[in-house]
Design a protein around this motif. Structure first.
Motif, PDB file in Angstrom:
ATOM      1  N   SER A   1      93.736  10.673   6.593  1.00 36.16           N
ATOM      2  CA  SER A   1      94.391  11.227   5.400  1.00 36.16           C
ATOM      3  C   SER A   1      93.363  11.970   4.565  1.00 36.16           C
ATOM      4  CB  SER A   1      95.052  10.124   4.561  1.00 36.16           C
ATOM      5  OG  SER A   1      94.080   9.277   3.970  1.00 36.16           O
ATOM      6  N   ALA A   2      93.844  12.913   3.780  1.00 37.85           N
ATOM      7  CA  ALA A   2      92.974  13.694   2.895  1.00 37.85           C
ATOM      8  C   ALA A   2      93.783  14.171   1.708  1.00 37.85           C
ATOM      9  CB  ALA A   2      92.376  14.889   3.638  1.00 37.85           C
ATOM     10  N   SER A   3      93.142  14.240   0.565  1.00 36.03           N
ATOM     11  CA  SER A   3      93.783  14.794  -0.625  1.00 36.03           C
ATOM     12  C   SER A   3      92.724  15.444  -1.497  1.00 36.03           C
ATOM     13  CB  SER A   3      94.521  13.708  -1.415  1.00 36.03           C
ATOM     14  OG  SER A   3      93.602  12.765  -1.955  1.00 36.03           O
ATOM     15  N   ILE A   4      93.127  16.485  -2.195  1.00 37.51           N
ATOM     16  CA  ILE A   4      92.260  17.144  -3.173  1.00 37.51           C
ATOM     17  C   ILE A   4      93.107  17.393  -4.407  1.00 37.51           C
ATOM     18  CG2 ILE A   4      90.706  19.058  -3.654  1.00 37.51           C
ATOM     19  CD1 ILE A   4      90.498  19.647  -0.729  1.00 37.51           C
ATOM     20  N   ARG A   5      92.795  16.720  -5.467  1.00 38.73           N
ATOM     21  CA  ARG A   5      93.527  16.944  -6.719  1.00 38.73           C
ATOM     22  C   ARG A   5      92.628  16.569  -7.896  1.00 38.73           C
ATOM     23  NH1 ARG A   5      96.497  12.532  -4.439  1.00 38.73           N
ATOM     24  NH2 ARG A   5      98.043  14.033  -3.758  1.00 38.73           N
ATOM     25  N   ASP A   6      92.830  17.269  -9.004  1.00 33.19           N
ATOM     26  CA  ASP A   6      92.063  17.029 -10.232  1.00 33.19           C
ATOM     27  C   ASP A   6      90.553  17.067  -9.981  1.00 33.19           C
ATOM     28  OD1 ASP A   6      94.464  16.650 -11.632  1.00 33.19           O
ATOM     29  OD2 ASP A   6      94.519  14.532 -11.088  1.00 33.19           O
ATOM     30  N   GLY A   7      90.137  17.977  -9.096  1.00 28.57           N
ATOM     31  CA  GLY A   7      88.715  18.148  -8.849  1.00 28.57           C
ATOM     32  C   GLY A   7      88.068  17.050  -8.038  1.00 28.57           C
TER      33      GLY A   7
END
Length: 763
Positions: free
Chosen positions: A513-519
């Motif tokens: 899994s991977a996520s990129i949010r709020d820097g």
């Protein structure tokens, strides 16, 4: 303090480009350098721009002289140089920020006389592409090698992709002649004089093709340009004859296949007294080339040489028209000769050259294969491609056999389904094939060595064998891997020699899994049981960058979590690609250096942070890849719809206002007016739609190729970037009568190809 590197930048009337060049030098990560900017009598605003850089940065220094040409200007700069190392840059090109740090660092470690690296070409209309001239010499890193041990370096003609030890340069007294194409006589001598040479596979130079022409290479048909080109070739041939006869075949073949062709093409526009002068020039160079080398060339190349050697102007005019109207890479079919019984020849009726020049050597009838698709279908790995004997037309009488090979184990014969496809002549023939490999068969493959496919083609009495190679850009190069057992993963990929390889891995390191949010970048997955390490980003420049990785023991390996603020990732770092602004970081397992596979991702995730677009997705060989670039349109969906439209779209990372999306003619359709798309946005996505008949109407009859481009209202057009998961899908095909439309990813671009069946139908 003595600078580590002196950079010599001659310029003449390049006000439109010199700022980009000097800015790329100002941003070099090797700070201990001097930039000697040589004004070779410029008449436009170039000197004023150079003066501004010199005033703002004490490492820049301006030297002025009357106009003498590029070679003398480079010599002037070299005499002014004080650095430990020396390099040259053309004033309309750009240099990646880490290039000189990498080359100087390599020379510091190896003690070699010079270092050289790969190159990319770019322009304002078509983006960035690989320089074919540098593809083979710099296919991989080679430390402390030499041209006599690695002959492809003999074709490394340019001076600007190199860093020299200044002591080496001065010891041998190198100086550029006062002609165009002044590089090659110097670079070949340097390769021969060098103790050793370091080769870097990374692109260390970006070579501009000016949109409006004007560069030396773009004025190649002018007589003065051709005269200097021949003079340069004669200097190189003299060096080979005197010092390196073992390179004779390599260099003579190169001139026959490059420089002679340029001379032939010049006859397309030559008129008046220029014709006789051009004929004499061509005869001069053709007469210098080794007849034994010429005899081993293709029939068309032999015809070029014959026309120039004999001064047959009418034949040369026909050749020039032929090259302008046809694709010389797609010759006519081989014809059986009467004597001897199994010999073949190529006949060009429109050229009417001597029949003896059309004879084909046996080696010209070689096995030609491509891999056009690698897909998982109903529990099987389906491989599609083409297999043919070059120059022979594949039909029902020809046979194709394919076996799966792994090490020294007996090969496994695979059922082959034949089909019609576009062959190497650009024609539709029964060269296409599909093989399917069940998962249980793949699960029995060894894990200590990759498997490959072996192909045998028989056409009449001609039989050829070899490995399946030449993966087409798009799906074949970025094919998805798949689970073939509870712990076994099968990954298709391209080997170093271009063959299709199948790697069987047990319990590979994987991103789930991977996520990129709020820097904040968050990654999670599993490390293999024998990993013995953590994770790092494997950048092209600067070595590995450790990731803050939390590792927890788990059954069958170790679970990991990475939390990384994007601000720590960028930290003012210059992009790897100075033209597109792109930096790629494959994620690898520390110590083992094995890639982390994106097995758990089904789409690319990303966000825009601090004016940059960050995405995590799948790259070549199934690798998990982190990418950073300026915010741009990305396409993650493309299809040929039932309503006979071509549709493409993706997540909307940039404001859509003012962006025009067009299909731009490339290849055979280059120069065709752009084909505008109807663009819509909704739900954070964009879509561009075009009627497929518009491609036919715009391109006319015959083949054509178009690439999807975005044109911002206040910026430079760029190819719309293809998402890694879309790149891993096979092409979509639509048939309409004798016309076939092919929609497919082409490396990092989306392309439509149009193929028209020749009169007479398909076999």
């Amino acid at each position: 303090m003595t600078p580590r590197l002196s950079v010599v930048v001659p310029f003449f009337d390049v006000a439109e480009y010199i700022s980009d060049c000097l800015e790329s030098l100002r941003r070099q990560t090797l700070h201990e350098l001097e930039v000697i900017v040589v004004d070779d009598g410029s008449r436009d605003g170039s000197a004023a721009i150079a003066e501004r850089f010199c005033a703002a940065d004490p490492r820049f220094r301006l030297v002025r002289q009357e106009n003498q040409g590029l070679g003398p200007a480079r010599n002037t700069g070299a005499r002014e140089a004080a650095g430990e190392y020396l390099t040259f840059v053309d004033s309309d090109d750009v240099v990646p920020a880490h290039a000189y740090e990498a080359m100087v660092g390599s020379l510091d470690r190896s003690g070699s006389s010079l270092a050289a690296g790969g190159a990319r070409r770019f322009d304002g209309s078509f983006g960035v592409w690989e320089s074919w001239l540098h593809r083979v010499p710099f296919a991989r890193d080679r430390r402390a090698c030499h041209v006599l041990d690695f002959p492809p370096l003999a074709l490394d003609r340019m001076v600007w992709n190199k860093v020299f030890r200044r002591s080496f340069w001065e010891e041998f007294g190198y100086a550029f002649p006062a002609i165009r194409y002044e590089d090659y006589p110097v670079t070949l001598r340097a390769h021969l004089d060098a103790v050793t040479v370091d080769c870097l596979s990374a692109p260390v130079y970006y070579w501009r093709e000016r949109d409006g022409g004007g560069s030396i290479t773009q004025r190649r048909y002018e007589y003065a340009n051709l005269r200097d080109r021949v003079a340069s070739a004669e200097l190189v041939l003299a060096v080979v004859d005197e010092r390196a006869p073992e390179l004779r075949t390599q260099v003579h073949r190169h001139f026959a296949q490059i420089d002679l062709i340029t001379l032939v093409e010049a006859f397309g526009a030559a008129a008046g007294p220029d014709v006789a002068e051009l004929a004499a020039l061509g005869a001069r160079l053709a007469g210098r080339l080794d007849g034994r080398v010429i005899a081993g060339l293709s029939p068309l190349d032999r015809l070029h040489h014959h026309g120039l050697r004999t001064g047959d102007v009418e034949l040369l005019r026909r050749l020039a028209r032929f090259r302008a109207a046809a694709d010389p890479a797609r010759p006519p079919r081989a014809v059986r000769r009467a004597l001897p019984p199994w010999a073949y020849e190529l006949r060009y009726p429109e050229l009417d050259g001597p029949r003896r020049l059309g004879r084909l050597a046996s080696r010209a009838l070689y096995l030609h294969t491509t891999v056009t698709g690698v897909d998982w279908q109903d529990g099987e790995l389906a491989v599609t491609g083409t297999a043919e004997i070059r120059h022979l037309r594949m039909d029902e009488r020809a046979t194709v056999r394919v076996t799966l090979q792994c090490g020294n184990a007996p090969g496994i014969a695979l059922p082959v389904t034949r089909s019609v496809a576009v062959d190497s002549h650009g024609e539709r023939s029964r060269c296409g094939f599909t093989v399917r490999i069940p998962r249980p068969v793949l699960a029995r493959l060894a894990t200590d060595r990759p498997a490959h496919l072996h192909v045998e083609v028989t056409h009449g009495r001609v039989r050829r064998r070899g490995v399946l190679r030449h993966l087409r850009a798009g799906n074949a190069e970025t094919a998805a891997g798949g689970w073939i057992s509870g712990t076994g993963w099968l990954q298709p990929y391209a080997g170093p020699d271009g063959r299709l390889l199948l790697r069987h891995e047990r319990d590979p390191g994987r991103l789930t899994s991977a996520s990129i949010r709020d820097g904040l970048l968050v990654l999670a997955g599993r490390l293999p049981p024998d990993a013995g390490g953590r994770l790092h980003l494997s950048g092209r420049w600067g070595g590995p960058r450790p990731l803050p990785c939390e590792v927890r023991p788990a059954a069958g390996g170790a679970a990991f979590t990475v939390r990384l603020p994007l601000s720590r990732l960028h930290a003012g770092r210059a992009p790897d690609d100075p033209v597109t602004g792109l930096t790629l970081w494959p994620i690898e397992i520390t110590r083992s250096g094995r890639p982390l596979l994106a097995t758990g991702l089904h789409e690319t995730v990303g966000c825009v942070h601090d004016g940059r677009l960050y995405t995590v997705g799948r790259g070549a060989e199934g690798r998990a890849v982190l990418a950073e670039r300026p915010p741009r349109l990305l396409v993650d969906e493309a299809t040929l719809r039932d309503d006979r439209t071509v549709a493409a779209g993706g997540r909307l990372w940039v404001p859509a206002d003012g962006i025009t999306v067009v299909w731009r003619g490339t290849g055979p359709a280059r120069g065709t007016p752009d084909l505008a798309c109807t663009v819509s946005t909704a739900g954070g996505r964009w879509a561009a739609v075009t009627a497929w008949r518009d491609f036919l109407a715009r391109g006319g009859a015959g083949d054509g190729e178009w690439t999807l481009f975005a044109q911002p209202a206040d910026g430079i057009a760029y190819p719309v970037v293809v998402d890694g998961f879309l790149a891993g899908r096979s092409a979509v095909t639509l048939r309409a009568g004798r016309v076939e439309l092919l929609l497919r990813p082409l490396a990092d671009r989306l392309q439509v190809e149009v193929h028209e069946e020749a009169a007479g139908g398909t076999p």
